[in-house]
Design a protein around this motif. Structure first.
Motif, short mmCIF file in Angstrom:
data_model
loop_
_atom_site.label_atom_id
_atom_site.label_comp_id
_atom_site.label_asym_id
_atom_site.label_seq_id
_atom_site.Cartn_x
_atom_site.Cartn_y
_atom_site.Cartn_z
N SER A 21 23.08 -21.02 28.83
CA SER A 21 22.12 -20.22 28.08
C SER A 21 20.82 -20.17 28.86
O SER A 21 20.47 -21.11 29.58
CB SER A 21 21.87 -20.85 26.70
OG SER A 21 20.83 -20.14 26.02
N ASP A 22 20.09 -19.05 28.72
CA ASP A 22 18.80 -18.94 29.40
C ASP A 22 17.66 -19.51 28.55
O ASP A 22 16.49 -19.37 28.88
CB ASP A 22 18.50 -17.49 29.77
CG ASP A 22 18.49 -16.55 28.57
OD1 ASP A 22 18.63 -17.03 27.42
OD2 ASP A 22 18.34 -15.33 28.77
N ARG A 23 18.04 -20.21 27.47
CA ARG A 23 17.05 -20.84 26.62
C ARG A 23 17.06 -22.36 26.81
O ARG A 23 18.10 -22.94 27.12
CB ARG A 23 17.33 -20.53 25.15
CG ARG A 23 17.38 -19.04 24.84
CD ARG A 23 17.57 -18.79 23.37
NE ARG A 23 17.72 -17.36 23.09
CZ ARG A 23 17.79 -16.84 21.87
NH1 ARG A 23 17.69 -17.63 20.81
NH2 ARG A 23 17.94 -15.54 21.71
N ALA A 24 15.91 -22.98 26.62
CA ALA A 24 15.85 -24.44 26.65
C ALA A 24 16.64 -24.99 25.47
O ALA A 24 16.63 -24.41 24.38
CB ALA A 24 14.41 -24.92 26.61
N MET A 25 17.33 -26.10 25.69
CA MET A 25 18.19 -26.67 24.65
C MET A 25 17.87 -28.14 24.44
O MET A 25 17.33 -28.81 25.31
CB MET A 25 19.66 -26.49 25.04
CG MET A 25 20.08 -25.04 25.20
SD MET A 25 21.80 -24.90 25.76
CE MET A 25 22.65 -25.50 24.29
N ARG A 26 18.26 -28.63 23.26
CA ARG A 26 18.14 -30.04 22.92
C ARG A 26 19.37 -30.41 22.12
O ARG A 26 20.25 -29.57 21.86
CB ARG A 26 16.87 -30.31 22.11
CG ARG A 26 16.77 -29.46 20.85
CD ARG A 26 15.53 -29.78 20.04
NE ARG A 26 15.40 -28.89 18.89
CZ ARG A 26 16.09 -28.99 17.76
NH1 ARG A 26 16.99 -29.97 17.63
NH2 ARG A 26 15.91 -28.14 16.76
N LEU A 27 19.46 -31.68 21.71
CA LEU A 27 20.59 -32.13 20.92
C LEU A 27 20.69 -31.32 19.63
O LEU A 27 19.72 -31.21 18.88
CB LEU A 27 20.42 -33.62 20.58
CG LEU A 27 21.56 -34.26 19.78
CD1 LEU A 27 22.84 -34.28 20.59
CD2 LEU A 27 21.18 -35.68 19.35
N GLY A 28 21.86 -30.73 19.40
CA GLY A 28 22.08 -29.94 18.19
C GLY A 28 21.75 -28.47 18.32
O GLY A 28 21.91 -27.71 17.36
N SER A 29 21.28 -28.02 19.48
CA SER A 29 20.94 -26.61 19.66
C SER A 29 22.17 -25.72 19.50
O SER A 29 23.28 -26.08 19.90
CB SER A 29 20.34 -26.38 21.05
OG SER A 29 19.07 -26.98 21.17
N ASP A 30 21.96 -24.55 18.91
CA ASP A 30 23.02 -23.54 18.75
C ASP A 30 22.42 -22.22 19.20
O ASP A 30 21.66 -21.59 18.46
CB ASP A 30 23.47 -23.49 17.29
CG ASP A 30 24.67 -22.58 17.08
OD1 ASP A 30 24.97 -21.76 17.98
OD2 ASP A 30 25.31 -22.67 16.01
N VAL A 31 22.72 -21.82 20.44
CA VAL A 31 22.04 -20.67 21.04
C VAL A 31 23.05 -19.70 21.64
O VAL A 31 24.19 -20.07 21.95
CB VAL A 31 21.06 -21.13 22.15
CG1 VAL A 31 19.98 -22.04 21.58
CG2 VAL A 31 21.81 -21.85 23.27
N PRO A 32 22.66 -18.44 21.84
CA PRO A 32 23.55 -17.49 22.53
C PRO A 32 23.61 -17.80 24.02
O PRO A 32 22.69 -18.38 24.59
CB PRO A 32 22.89 -16.14 22.27
CG PRO A 32 21.44 -16.46 22.05
CD PRO A 32 21.42 -17.80 21.37
N GLY A 33 24.68 -17.41 24.64
CA GLY A 33 24.85 -17.63 26.07
C GLY A 33 26.18 -17.10 26.54
O GLY A 33 26.80 -16.24 25.89
#
Length: 297
Positions: A21-33
């Motif tokens: 994903s082009d977004r910053a992530m952390r534990l539990g993140s749910d993002v598009p990619g």
């Protein structure tokens, strides 16, 4: 003993399943990619990079006799990588690696290399049975060796006459497996490629710079070592010199396989006669191009 290749790559060859994903992530993140499936494993990543640099690598690994394994053999072949000495298991499945990457780097990864570990020294048979070498006439060329092998097998390799004349280039599979390489740390024909975290694990301490880490590993008996430190610096050290350079700044699009690309580029440059300073520069440039996304998989 016919060896129509430039270098042996020994270790993990598997399928990489990577979510990016082009977004910053952390534990539990749910993002598009995007989720991709590509040939991977440390030995395979190094072999693919070596092939891109114009060399002809050959694999020593374990791959299952399953559809995933057949696909992997084909993927290697079309990339100019030799598979004639691969151990094909009837009862072990082809291994898999899964990773999640965000804009802030690797978030988490799981390496399922159980089949490689279960195969053990079966993957090394061509080095002993005359196809690539034997105890009396050991293999003399360069070997890229990765730390996905078991600790016991790496201990055996460290003292084996089968590797006594090889130019060993060694990389840990991950920080979690870095300490498996301790038996090979003081091998007189080995060059060790590690990042700053892995260097700290091998030395049982922490370091502030790649130069500090490289010097410490040489002091602990390493013949030659290269330490990377992300976008900060990278150093090569042996008993009589330390060389440090800064990689070119780039936007990071991917991280899985960057260290393998660095190692392959460095090995390829030295095999082509480039001196140590220029080889380090070429390796840093290749790794930067890879993490920027400009290098094809």
């Amino acid at each position: 003993m016919s060896t129509p290749h430039d270098i042996l790559c020994i270790g993990s060859v598997l399928w990489d399943v990577i979510g990016r994903s082009d977004r910053a992530m952390r534990l539990g993140s749910d993002v598009p990619g995007r989720i991709i499936r590509v040939p991977g494993g440390v030995a395979m990543n190094i072999a693919m990079a070596l092939a891109r640099f114009g060399l002809s690598p050959d694999l020593l690994t374990a791959i299952g006799r399953d559809p995933a394994g057949d696909e992997l053999i084909l993927a290697a072949t079309v990339r100019g990588i030799g598979t004639g000495h691969v151990y094909r298991s009837e009862d072990l499945p082809t291994d898999t690696y899964m990773a999640v990457e965000g804009a802030n780097g690797l978030i988490a990864a799981i390496a399922d290399a159980h089949s490689l570990e279960a195969a053990g020294d079966k993957i090394l048979r061509p080095l002993a049975d005359g196809r690539l070498g034997s105890r009396e006439t050991p293999y003399k060329g360069p070997i890229a060796l990765d730390g996905n092998l078991t600790t016991q097998l790496l201990r055996e390799i460290a003292v084996s006459p089968l590797f006594a004349r090889a130019d060993l280039r060694i990389a840990p599979a991950s920080p979690g497996k870095a300490e498996r390489l301790l038996p090979l740390l003081d091998h007189p024909r080995a060059t060790l490629y590690v990042n700053l975290e892995e260097a700290g694990l091998l030395a049982h301490t922490t370091f502030d710079s790649s130069a500090q880490a490289a010097q410490a590993l040489v002091a602990k008996g390493a013949h030659r070592v290269l330490v990377t430190n992300g976008g900060e610096d990278a150093s090569m050290a042996r008993h009589d010199m330390v060389l440090t350079q800064t990689p070119p700044p780039v936007l990071v699009a991917r991280v899985t396989g960057a260290g393998d690309t660095f190692m392959a580029a460095h090995v390829a440059a030295e095999m082509q006669g480039v001196d140590e300073a220029d080889a380090l520069t070429e390796a840093l440039n290749a790794a930067a191009q890879y993490v920027s996304g400009d290098t094809p998989l």
